[in-house]
Design a protein around this motif. Structure first.
Motif, PDB file in Angstrom:
ATOM      1  N   THR A  18       0.832  -1.216   0.000  1.00 47.85           N
ATOM      2  CA  THR A  18       0.000   0.000   0.000  1.00 47.85           C
ATOM      3  C   THR A  18       0.866   1.265   0.000  1.00 47.85           C
ATOM      4  O   THR A  18       2.006   1.248   0.445  1.00 47.85           O
TER       5      THR A  18
ATOM      6  N   TRP B 201       1.382   5.770   0.354  1.00 51.27           N
ATOM      7  CA  TRP B 201       1.427   6.740   1.457  1.00 51.27           C
ATOM      8  C   TRP B 201       0.288   7.747   1.436  1.00 51.27           C
ATOM      9  O   TRP B 201       0.135   8.507   2.370  1.00 51.27           O
TER      10      TRP B 201
ATOM     11  N   LYS C 129       2.710  -4.907   3.533  1.00 47.13           N
ATOM     12  CA  LYS C 129       3.893  -4.039   3.461  1.00 47.13           C
ATOM     13  C   LYS C 129       3.402  -2.625   3.177  1.00 47.13           C
ATOM     14  O   LYS C 129       3.130  -2.250   2.041  1.00 47.13           O
TER      15      LYS C 129
ATOM     16  N   GLU D  55       6.881   2.908   3.347  1.00 49.66           N
ATOM     17  CA  GLU D  55       7.909   3.274   4.331  1.00 49.66           C
ATOM     18  C   GLU D  55       7.745   4.713   4.807  1.00 49.66           C
ATOM     19  O   GLU D  55       8.274   5.104   5.832  1.00 49.66           O
TER      20      GLU D  55
ATOM     21  N   GLY E   4       9.254  -4.890  -0.045  1.00 50.85           N
ATOM     22  CA  GLY E   4       8.135  -5.011  -0.992  1.00 50.85           C
ATOM     23  C   GLY E   4       8.418  -6.052  -2.058  1.00 50.85           C
ATOM     24  O   GLY E   4       7.596  -6.933  -2.333  1.00 50.85           O
ATOM     25  N   GLN E   5       9.612  -5.958  -2.631  1.00 50.92           N
ATOM     26  CA  GLN E   5       9.994  -6.894  -3.687  1.00 50.92           C
ATOM     27  C   GLN E   5       9.985  -8.336  -3.158  1.00 50.92           C
ATOM     28  O   GLN E   5       9.554  -9.269  -3.847  1.00 50.92           O
TER      29      GLN E   5
ATOM     30  N   GLY F 207       2.403   3.581  -7.560  1.00 51.54           N
ATOM     31  CA  GLY F 207       2.755   4.208  -8.830  1.00 51.54           C
ATOM     32  C   GLY F 207       2.731   3.221  -9.996  1.00 51.54           C
ATOM     33  O   GLY F 207       2.919   2.015  -9.807  1.00 51.54           O
TER      34      GLY F 207
ATOM     35  N   THR G 195       6.114   1.241 -10.641  1.00 55.79           N
ATOM     36  CA  THR G 195       6.294   0.164  -9.656  1.00 55.79           C
ATOM     37  C   THR G 195       5.301  -0.959  -9.950  1.00 55.79           C
ATOM     38  O   THR G 195       5.657  -2.143  -9.906  1.00 55.79           O
TER      39      THR G 195
ATOM     40  N   LEU H  38      -3.289   1.702  -9.925  1.00 57.63           N
ATOM     41  CA  LEU H  38      -2.114   2.541 -10.194  1.00 57.63           C
ATOM     42  C   LEU H  38      -2.500   4.017 -10.357  1.00 57.63           C
ATOM     43  O   LEU H  38      -3.492   4.457  -9.805  1.00 57.63           O
TER      44      LEU H  38
ATOM     45  N   LYS I 293       9.711  17.199  -6.787  1.00 55.69           N
ATOM     46  CA  LYS I 293       9.213  16.598  -8.029  1.00 55.69           C
ATOM     47  C   LYS I 293       8.029  17.427  -8.574  1.00 55.69           C
ATOM     48  O   LYS I 293       7.955  17.738  -9.767  1.00 55.69           O
TER      49      LYS I 293
ATOM     50  N   GLU J  40       1.484  12.032 -14.684  1.00 54.33           N
ATOM     51  CA  GLU J  40       0.915  12.136 -13.334  1.00 54.33           C
ATOM     52  C   GLU J  40       1.865  12.923 -12.436  1.00 54.33           C
ATOM     53  O   GLU J  40       3.029  12.560 -12.289  1.00 54.33           O
TER      54      GLU J  40
HETATM   55  O1  TXE Z   1       4.946   4.865  -4.974  1.00 54.04           O
HETATM   56  P1  TXE Z   1       5.469   3.411  -5.110  1.00 54.04           P
HETATM   57  P2  TXE Z   1       5.714   6.081  -4.357  1.00 54.04           P
HETATM   58  C1  TXE Z   1       2.221   7.503  -7.696  1.00 54.04           C
HETATM   59  C2  TXE Z   1       2.511   8.951  -7.703  1.00 54.04           C
HETATM   60  C3  TXE Z   1       3.790   9.054  -6.960  1.00 54.04           C
HETATM   61  C4  TXE Z   1       4.494   7.834  -7.473  1.00 54.04           C
HETATM   62  C5  TXE Z   1       5.571   7.317  -6.613  1.00 54.04           C
HETATM   63  O2  TXE Z   1       2.670   9.405  -9.007  1.00 54.04           O
HETATM   64  O3  TXE Z   1       4.503  10.214  -7.228  1.00 54.04           O
HETATM   65  O4  TXE Z   1       3.461   6.888  -7.565  1.00 54.04           O
HETATM   66  O5  TXE Z   1       5.111   7.180  -5.272  1.00 54.04           O
HETATM   67  C6  TXE Z   1       6.158  -0.287  -2.511  1.00 54.04           C
HETATM   68  N1  TXE Z   1       8.318  -4.106  -5.159  1.00 54.04           N
HETATM   69  N2  TXE Z   1       1.368   7.046  -6.651  1.00 54.04           N
HETATM   70  O6  TXE Z   1       7.164   6.125  -4.565  1.00 54.04           O
HETATM   71  O7  TXE Z   1       6.942   3.423  -5.211  1.00 54.04           O
HETATM   72  C7  TXE Z   1       6.432   0.937  -1.663  1.00 54.04           C
HETATM   73  O8  TXE Z   1       7.291   0.625  -0.597  1.00 54.04           O
HETATM   74  C8  TXE Z   1       7.281  -4.121  -4.304  1.00 54.04           C
HETATM   75  C9  TXE Z   1       0.049   6.735  -7.028  1.00 54.04           C
HETATM   76  O9  TXE Z   1       5.300   6.101  -2.966  1.00 54.04           O
HETATM   77  O10 TXE Z   1       4.670   2.786  -6.148  1.00 54.04           O
HETATM   78  C10 TXE Z   1       5.024   1.278  -1.221  1.00 54.04           C
HETATM   79  O11 TXE Z   1       4.637   0.428  -0.146  1.00 54.04           O
HETATM   80  N3  TXE Z   1       6.836  -3.015  -3.682  1.00 54.04           N
HETATM   81  C11 TXE Z   1      -0.692   6.070  -5.983  1.00 54.04           C
HETATM   82  C12 TXE Z   1       4.192   0.968  -2.465  1.00 54.04           C
HETATM   83  O12 TXE Z   1       4.981   0.041  -3.219  1.00 54.04           O
HETATM   84  C13 TXE Z   1       7.435  -1.851  -3.948  1.00 54.04           C
HETATM   85  C14 TXE Z   1      -0.364   6.252  -4.596  1.00 54.04           C
HETATM   86  C15 TXE Z   1       3.887   2.183  -3.353  1.00 54.04           C
HETATM   87  O13 TXE Z   1       5.113   2.801  -3.672  1.00 54.04           O
HETATM   88  C16 TXE Z   1       8.510  -1.769  -4.841  1.00 54.04           C
HETATM   89  C17 TXE Z   1       1.024   6.513  -4.363  1.00 54.04           C
HETATM   90  C18 TXE Z   1       8.961  -2.958  -5.451  1.00 54.04           C
HETATM   91  N4  TXE Z   1       9.981  -2.984  -6.319  1.00 54.04           N
HETATM   92  C19 TXE Z   1       1.819   6.922  -5.387  1.00 54.04           C
HETATM   93  N5  TXE Z   1       8.907  -0.480  -4.904  1.00 54.04           N
HETATM   94  C20 TXE Z   1      -2.115   5.736  -6.193  1.00 54.04           C
HETATM   95  N6  TXE Z   1      -2.444   5.147  -7.309  1.00 54.04           N
HETATM   96  O14 TXE Z   1      -2.942   5.945  -5.327  1.00 54.04           O
HETATM   97  C21 TXE Z   1       8.088   0.223  -4.086  1.00 54.04           C
HETATM   98  N7  TXE Z   1       7.214  -0.605  -3.489  1.00 54.04           N
END
Ligand code: TXE
Length: 480
Positions: free
Chosen positions: A147, A149, A173, A176, A210-211, A227, A230, A249, A332, A384
Motif C-alpha cells: 500500500t 502513502w 507491506k 515506508e 516489498g519486492q 505508482g 512500480t 495505479l 518533483k 501524473e
Molecule cells: O509509490 P510506489 P511512491 C504515484 C505517484 C507518486 C508515485 C511514486 O505518481 O509520485 O506513484 O510514489 C512499494 N516491489 N502514486 O514512490 O513506489 C512501496 O514501498 C514491491 C500513485 O510512494 O509505487 C510502497 O509500499 N513493492 C498512488 C508501495 O509500493 C514496492 C499512490 C507504493 O510505492 C517496490 C502513491 C517494489 N519494487 C503513489 N517499490 C495511487 N495510485 O494511489 C516500491 N514498493
C-alpha cells in the motif's frame, strides 16, 4: 511511537538484521519514528507464520466468526478514532480534519462493510439435465498487500478486510513513508483476538521488503496500490509465478466542464477534485477541460477559489491543505511547475511555497497551483504529478472533450459536469476510464467496482470484486 515494529506471528519485533530507516515528518522535517528495514528474511518469517496460521485454527473459522471479528475491528478503530486520525495526519501531513472525517471513518466503514458483504456473498448454482453445478469459495492462501502513502489506513483496511473475510492469511507491506497507522491496526487485530500469524506486517523499503513479498513463492496473490512504474514491475514478477494480481495505479483524470453546468457546483467540485489531500489521490481531477463557451466565466472563478485556499498547520481545523508527503516529492511537483512554464504554460495561481514560519518552513508545503495555456499534449498535461497542480484546457464540442479526456496513457476516473442528461450518458459511456462521476467527484458506494484501465491498472476492487479476488472459485458438478 518512537520505534515502529514489524508484527510477525503475533509478535512485535525488529527486523532480523536490526537495521532501521527514519520516518520523517513532512510537516516539520523532524524524525517521527524509525521503522524496521526489513528484507527477505523477515518476509520469509512472515510467510512462514502465515502458512502455520492457515494450517491452524484459522482454517476452521466460519464466515460468521470472521464477520464478527471484522465488526470488532471496526468498533476498536472507532473507539480510537482520535488517536488514529492524529497519527495519520502527523505521518502524512494531511489536515487532521481530513484524517478525522475521511481516512479513519473510511477504515471503520471498510471493516463494517466487508463484515456485512461476506455474510451476504453467494455464488449461483447451474442446473443441467442430469447434474447440478455449484461453486465453493476457498481462500487464495497467503496474500501480499502493498500500500502507498497517500491514504495509508484507508487503503490498507480496504484490502485487509476482504482478505480476512475470505479466510486468507496476510503479509502486509505499508509505505515506508507512512508506517504508523498500519502498526496501530496490527495492535488492534492482536487485541480483538485474531489468531497469531493471520495478519503479519513487514515494514521496510519497496525494493527490499516489498519486492520480497512479491517474489515469495508462498504468497499466492498480490494486491498493490501505488505508482504505475512500480506496478509494472510488480505485475511482471507476480505474473511470472502465476500469482493473482490486482494493480491500482496512477491517474491523470479529467474534470470535464460543459457550458450547461451549474457553475457554482462545478467550481466547488473542480476545486475539491483537484486539491483534496494536496492533490495526492489517484482519482484527483488534475486536468480541467472547459468548453470554450464557458471558459471565460469558469476559469477566473476557479482560479479565485484556489487562490483563497489556506495552506498550513494540519492541526488547524480551518486549514484547506496541509503538507505534501515529503520534501523530495515537493521538489518533483515543483519540477513539473517549472516544466509547465518551459512548455508555455501560465501559472494563474500558486507555484510557490507558502511563508508559514518555523517549524512549518522546514516542512513540505506548497501553494495549490493552477496552470493555463498549455497544449493538451504537453508533458505537464499528460504525466501524473500527484500533487496540488491542476492544468486547465479549452475544448469546443462533446467529441473534442472525449478525445482530450482519453488522450493520456492513464484511464482511472473522470468527472463530467453538465445539466444535459443525454450528454452525461453519452460522455460517460465514451470515456476510457474505470469510473465516471457526473456532477460530483469521489462519491463512493463500497459495493461498486473500483479500478482503472490502460496504465491505471488491472482488475477491480470493491464489494463482490474484492471478495472474488481474495478467493478461488471451485466448481462442483454432481451428476444425478
Ligand atoms: O509509490 P510506489 P511512491 C504515484 C505517484 C507518486 C508515485 C511514486 O505518481 O509520485 O506513484 O510514489 C512499494 N516491489 N502514486 O514512490 O513506489 C512501496 O514501498 C514491491 C500513485 O510512494 O509505487 C510502497 O509500499 N513493492 C498512488 C508501495 O509500493 C514496492 C499512490 C507504493 O510505492 C517496490 C502513491 C517494489 N519494487 C503513489 N517499490 C495511487 N495510485 O494511489 C516500491 N514498493
Amino acid at each position: 511511537m518512537n520505534q515502529v515494529l514489524n508484527y510477525i506471528g503475533g509478535r512485535f519485533q525488529a527486523a532480523a538484521s536490526g537495521r532501521v530507516v527514519d520516518n520523517r515528518s513532512s510537516i516539520t522535517g523532524e524524525v517521527l519514528c524509525t521503522i524496521p528495514r526489513s528484507d527477505g528474511s523477515d518476509v520469509d518469517a512472515a510467510a512462514e507464520a502465515a502458512r502455520a496460521a492457515r494450517q491452524g485454527a484459522w482454517s476452521t473459522w466460519t464466515i460468521e466468526q470472521r464477520a464478527t471479528l471484522l465488526e470488532s475491528v471496526a468498533n476498536a478503530l472507532e473507539a480510537r478514532m482520535h488517536e488514529l486520525a492524529h497519527t495519520e495526519s502527523q505521518d502524512t501531513g494531511k489536515p487532521l480534519r481530513v484524517a478525522s472525517t475521511v481516512d479513519i471513518p473510511r477504515a471503520v466503514a471498510n471493516f463494517r462493510f466487508f463484515a456485512s458483504a461476506v455474510r451476504q456473498h453467494h455464488d449461483g448454482a447451474h442446473e443441467m439435465a442430469s447434474a447440478i453445478n455449484y461453486t465453493l469459495r476457498r481462500p487464495v492462501g497467503t496474500v501480499g498487500l502493498i500500500t502507498p502513502w497517500n491514504l495509508p489506513l484507508y487503503l490498507l483496511s480496504w484490502k485487509t478486510a476482504p482478505a480476512l473475510a475470505m479466510g486468507n492469511a496476510i503479509v502486509a507491506k505499508p509505505s515506508e513513508m507512512t508506517p504508523m497507522t498500519a502498526t496501530l491496526l496490527a495492535r488492534i487485530l492482536d487485541e480483538v483476538g485474531l489468531p497469531p500469524g493471520v495478519f503479519n506486517l513487514v515494514h521496510g523499503l519497496g525494493p527490499e521488503a516489498g519486492q520480497a513479498v512479491v517474489e515469495h513463492p508462498d504468497i499466492s496473490a498480490i494486491s498493490f496500490t501505488g505508482g504505475t512504474s512500480t506496478g509494472a514491475m510488480v505485475g511482471r514478477t507476480a505474473s511470472a509465478q502465476f500469482k493473482k494480481v490486482s494493480l491500482e495505479l496512477g491517474g491523470k483524470n479529467a474534470t470535464v466542464v460543459f457550458d450547461d453546468c451549474d457553475l457554482d457546483k462545478t467550481v466547488a467540485g473542480a476545486v475539491r477534485a483537484g486539491f483534496t489531500n494536496q492533490g495526492q489521490v489517484c482519482l484527483c481531477g488534475s486536468r480541467v477541460l472547459v468548453q470554450d463557451s464557458v471558459y471565460d466565466a469558469f476559469v477566473p472563478r476557479f482560479v479565485d477559489a484556489v487562490s483563497n485556499m489556506t495552506v498550513g498547520d494540519p492541526e488547524d481545523p480551518a486549514i484547506g491543505m496541509g503538507a505534501v508527503i515529503s520534501k523530495e516529492h515537493r521538489e518533483k511537483v515543483e519540477s513539473y511547475i517549472a516544466l509547465a512554464q518551459q512548455e508555455g504554460g501560465h501559472v494563474a495561481t500558486g507555484g510557490v511555497r507558502p511563508d508559514l514560519g518555523e517549524p512549518f518552513d522546514s516542512g513540505a508545503f506548497l501553494r495549490p497551483t493552477v496552470i493555463t495555456g498549455l497544449s493538451i499534449d504537453s508533458r505537464t498535461a499528460c504525466e501524473e504529478i500527484f500533487g496540488p497542480v491542476v492544468t486547465v484546457h479549452r475544448f469546443q464540442s462533446e467529441s473534442d472533450a472525449i478525445e482530450q479526456a482519453n488522450g493520456v496513457e492513464y484511464g482511472l476516473a473522470a468527472s463530467v459536469w453538465t445539466s444535459d442528461l443525454g450528454r452525461a450518458h453519452r460522455v460517460a459511456a465514451a470515456l476510457d476510464v474505470g469510473m465516471v462521476w457526473v456532477n460530483t467527484w469521489l462519491m463512493r458506494d463500497l459495493r461498486v467496482p473500483f479500478g482503472g484501465v490502460k496504465a491505471s491498472g488491472v482488475g477491480r476492487e470493491g464489494g463482490q470484486h474484492s471478495l472474488e479476488f481474495f478467493s478461488e472459485a471451485k466448481n462442483v458438478c454432481i451428476a444425478f
